[in-house]
Design a protein around this motif. Sequence first.
Motif: not given
Length: 332
Positions: A263-268
């Motif tokens: 989930n790189p967009t939400i939780n970097k």
Amino acid sequence: MIHNNYKYLYYHKCIENKYKILKIYSSIDEFSSFSPCVFTLGVFDGVHIGHKKIIKHLLHRSYKKYTPVLLTFDPHPRKILNPKKNLLYLNTLSEKIKNLRKIGIKHLIIQPFTLKFSKLSTKDFFNILQFKIKEIIIGYDSHIGRNRYGSYNKLKKLSYVYGFNIYKIYPCKLKTKIISSTNIRKSLLLGNIKYANKALGYFYTISGYVVKGKGIGKSIIKFPTANIKIDSPEKLIPKNGVYAVKINYLNNIYKGMLNIGFNPTINKKNKKIKIEVHIFNFSKNIYGNKIDIFIINIIRNEKKFSSIQELKKQIQKDEINIKNFFSYEEKN
């Protein structure tokens, strides 16, 4: 590592007693037979179509004449002999038993693989078997005994001493590529789901329980997902991405989309892979329930988007693409 998996044996012995189909033995010592046997052995991780070729030959050779016996190992020998390599399974022990039962195996020995067991010579191995083997069916690359000594040619010589016939089964291929558990693992990690499913002879499956997440899918993206905690940390999870899947919940089959990734967009900062599934046309509360996810095809790789809005638009496109994919598959 060994003993934790044996929690499955009690469950499957209950199944055995109910359906009278499969008898399971927790070690070689537990199995004995006065009737002559046809025998095969191997890890059989994935129980793919190459394995099925061996097993079907075993059942054919034993039909109405001998007792068919299959011996497998737990854990995988490579986990004991090469523990530094993080080998992941195509099948949990429970899944392997289920797949072997479907083929029609009647006697299954699950031998704990230990360092001590790995040091048995080929002759020592045959000496500890408490049953009379009339025929052995092995795969093209099978070896029995310490340091892989017991090749087909060596076993052929031993067959005159122990009084059995031996048959070697040649490999199955897909587009000139030999089907093996190793190649299937590589394909899944590369996202080549079509090859993996064809080689397995069934849709690659991950199973687990629905657990509570942070509610981001429902509250922020407006796209509710079920977070899955898989049965075993040693189960191979395919490449990060979005997949067309089917879901078995309480023996009902639903279509859906699966996301595997960070989930790189939400939780970097997230470094733990999440497995989330959105089930189409479904609104039941299934927290705490177990589901099976059949992975049909990959739709796209994981991607980091510049904003939540861009992510939402892509998810909407993914849903349309997956529904179109299923519609096309049904028509063809």
